[in-house]
Design an enzyme around this catalytic site. Sequence first.
Site, PDB file in Angstrom:
ATOM      1  N   LYS A  92       0.808  -1.233   0.000  1.00 17.42           N
ATOM      2  CA  LYS A  92       0.000   0.000   0.000  1.00 17.42           C
ATOM      3  C   LYS A  92       0.836   1.276   0.000  1.00 17.42           C
ATOM      4  O   LYS A  92       0.466   2.255  -0.647  1.00 17.42           O
ATOM      5  CB  LYS A  92      -0.961  -0.005   1.190  1.00 17.42           C
ATOM      6  CG  LYS A  92      -2.075  -1.006   0.994  1.00 17.42           C
ATOM      7  CD  LYS A  92      -3.007  -1.055   2.168  1.00 17.42           C
ATOM      8  CE  LYS A  92      -3.975  -2.213   1.971  1.00 17.42           C
ATOM      9  NZ  LYS A  92      -4.866  -2.386   3.098  1.00 17.42           N
ATOM     10  N   ASP A 145      -9.677   2.058   3.235  1.00 15.43           N
ATOM     11  CA  ASP A 145      -9.620   1.182   4.420  1.00 15.43           C
ATOM     12  C   ASP A 145     -10.262   1.832   5.638  1.00 15.43           C
ATOM     13  O   ASP A 145     -11.007   1.187   6.383  1.00 15.43           O
ATOM     14  CB  ASP A 145      -8.161   0.846   4.767  1.00 15.43           C
ATOM     15  CG  ASP A 145      -7.614  -0.291   3.922  1.00 15.43           C
ATOM     16  OD1 ASP A 145      -8.423  -1.036   3.329  1.00 15.43           O
ATOM     17  OD2 ASP A 145      -6.387  -0.434   3.859  1.00 15.43           O
TER      18      ASP A 145
HETATM   19  P1  NAP Z   1       2.010  -4.232   6.256  1.00 19.25           P
HETATM   20  O1  NAP Z   1       2.004  -2.888   5.633  1.00 19.25           O
HETATM   21  O2  NAP Z   1       2.973  -5.246   5.750  1.00 19.25           O
HETATM   22  O3  NAP Z   1       2.268  -4.012   7.842  1.00 19.25           O
HETATM   23  C1  NAP Z   1       2.393  -5.121   8.689  1.00 19.25           C
HETATM   24  C2  NAP Z   1       2.342  -4.671  10.133  1.00 19.25           C
HETATM   25  O4  NAP Z   1       2.410  -5.852  10.964  1.00 19.25           O
HETATM   26  C3  NAP Z   1       3.508  -3.782  10.555  1.00 19.25           C
HETATM   27  O5  NAP Z   1       3.076  -2.928  11.588  1.00 19.25           O
HETATM   28  C4  NAP Z   1       4.513  -4.815  11.063  1.00 19.25           C
HETATM   29  O6  NAP Z   1       5.457  -4.294  11.982  1.00 19.25           O
HETATM   30  C5  NAP Z   1       3.588  -5.763  11.802  1.00 19.25           C
HETATM   31  N1  NAP Z   1       4.175  -7.099  11.940  1.00 19.25           N
HETATM   32  C6  NAP Z   1       4.456  -7.980  10.949  1.00 19.25           C
HETATM   33  N2  NAP Z   1       4.983  -9.111  11.458  1.00 19.25           N
HETATM   34  C7  NAP Z   1       5.046  -8.930  12.815  1.00 19.25           C
HETATM   35  C8  NAP Z   1       5.505  -9.739  13.892  1.00 19.25           C
HETATM   36  N3  NAP Z   1       5.992 -10.961  13.670  1.00 19.25           N
HETATM   37  N4  NAP Z   1       5.388  -9.243  15.139  1.00 19.25           N
HETATM   38  C9  NAP Z   1       4.891  -8.002  15.359  1.00 19.25           C
HETATM   39  N5  NAP Z   1       4.449  -7.178  14.377  1.00 19.25           N
HETATM   40  C10 NAP Z   1       4.529  -7.646  13.117  1.00 19.25           C
HETATM   41  O7  NAP Z   1       0.569  -4.924   6.207  1.00 19.25           O
HETATM   42  P2  NAP Z   1      -0.852  -4.188   6.225  1.00 19.25           P
HETATM   43  O8  NAP Z   1      -1.268  -3.895   4.823  1.00 19.25           O
HETATM   44  O9  NAP Z   1      -0.759  -3.076   7.188  1.00 19.25           O
HETATM   45  O10 NAP Z   1      -1.824  -5.339   6.762  1.00 19.25           O
HETATM   46  C11 NAP Z   1      -1.873  -5.688   8.128  1.00 19.25           C
HETATM   47  C12 NAP Z   1      -3.024  -6.679   8.373  1.00 19.25           C
HETATM   48  O11 NAP Z   1      -4.276  -6.034   8.169  1.00 19.25           O
HETATM   49  C13 NAP Z   1      -2.992  -7.877   7.430  1.00 19.25           C
HETATM   50  O12 NAP Z   1      -3.271  -9.071   8.145  1.00 19.25           O
HETATM   51  C14 NAP Z   1      -4.093  -7.572   6.433  1.00 19.25           C
HETATM   52  O13 NAP Z   1      -4.675  -8.735   5.890  1.00 19.25           O
HETATM   53  C15 NAP Z   1      -5.081  -6.818   7.311  1.00 19.25           C
HETATM   54  N6  NAP Z   1      -5.938  -5.907   6.507  1.00 19.25           N
HETATM   55  C16 NAP Z   1      -7.267  -6.159   6.445  1.00 19.25           C
HETATM   56  C17 NAP Z   1      -8.084  -5.297   5.705  1.00 19.25           C
HETATM   57  C18 NAP Z   1      -9.565  -5.535   5.630  1.00 19.25           C
HETATM   58  O14 NAP Z   1     -10.208  -4.951   4.754  1.00 19.25           O
HETATM   59  N7  NAP Z   1     -10.123  -6.334   6.511  1.00 19.25           N
HETATM   60  C19 NAP Z   1      -7.544  -4.199   5.038  1.00 19.25           C
HETATM   61  C20 NAP Z   1      -6.183  -3.986   5.145  1.00 19.25           C
HETATM   62  C21 NAP Z   1      -5.394  -4.862   5.870  1.00 19.25           C
HETATM   63  P3  NAP Z   1       6.864  -3.699  11.450  1.00 19.25           P
HETATM   64  O15 NAP Z   1       6.567  -2.279  11.076  1.00 19.25           O
HETATM   65  O16 NAP Z   1       7.747  -3.826  12.618  1.00 19.25           O
HETATM   66  O17 NAP Z   1       7.288  -4.538  10.282  1.00 19.25           O
END
Ligand code: NAP
Length: 281
Positions: free
Chosen positions: A67, A103
């Site tokens: 994103k 979102d």
């Molecule tokens: P992203 O940009 O890759 O960000 C991932 C986040 O998770 C970061 O804050 C990362 O921390 C953290 N993280 C990853 N692995 C971790 C670990 N092992 N321990 C602690 N923190 C960890 O992903 P995103 O787009 O924000 O998506 C996040 C989640 O939201 C996903 O599961 C996605 O499917 C969900 N989502 C759902 C919707 C919906 O419509 N329902 C929409 C958007 C997203 P760091 O910064 O330290 O890497």
Amino acid sequence: MAIPRFAVLAHPVAHSLSPRIHASFGRQMSIALDYSAIDATAEEFGNALGAFAASGGVGANITLPHKQRAAAACDTLSERARRAGAANTLTRGATGWHGDNTDGVGLVRDLTGRHALDLRARRTLLIGAGGAARGVAPALLDAGIGDLFIVNRTPERADALADALEQPGRVHPRYLDDLKALGEFDLIVNATSAAREGAMPALPMSLAGARTAAVDLSYGEVAIPFLAWARAAGAHDAIDGLGMLVEQAAESFALWHGARPDTDPVFAELREHRAALVTAD
Ligand code: NAP
């Protein structure tokens, strides 16, 4: 006339429900569309988006982990995408992509509409500072939550998000290690993808109580550890991200097609579909 082409770009993308959701919306609204799923790694993202545009693509949803990359690839951004520094909805213009972020409005619609939550003045904890956290934080503030505390595995990203929100008296970045000292929250949003790696951060039970709504932006098995923690901690509501998924998709659909579909039948269909998958497992 050629059927307009849409796609979701993600990595991995195989389990994305977006093609199914947009096909359902199209049937409901009698709008013909072709919506596919494109798997692209971080290295492949720019070329994949370019190839999609060259093949006639007019709209793209962008999800994990692209994103922020997508926002950077756009010629123009909506105000909410600019504030988020992340885009999940791209629309092709004459010379390039226009990026938007649905979102936040999707989450707020799900919580205030489907779940009838009053978000006003809720003391809120946001766990995560990635693309999804960046999308939902401004919308939660606009919906009237109280103080917003942000924690993230990489603390610099929590700091950067707090800075970008430009409300220093109301938004507070904190360390994950300090969670025990923060007391109880009225709203806790898990916006991490940690459970995908089986690594949900350890959360103290003291964060949740009888008034707490706990929300995981993920759905399906990925949401299970956080929602199980929330129930064990005594949270009043434990909500997964399936409703948000459908609502943010409806907002994207409205941007592209000029009409907002009814989300309830599609949400019900997906719940049934996912329940069947779990039963089949
Ligand atoms: P992203 O940009 O890759 O960000 C991932 C986040 O998770 C970061 O804050 C990362 O921390 C953290 N993280 C990853 N692995 C971790 C670990 N092992 N321990 C602690 N923190 C960890 O992903 P995103 O787009 O924000 O998506 C996040 C989640 O939201 C996903 O599961 C996605 O499917 C969900 N989502 C759902 C919707 C919906 O419509 N329902 C929409 C958007 C997203 P760091 O910064 O330290 O890497």
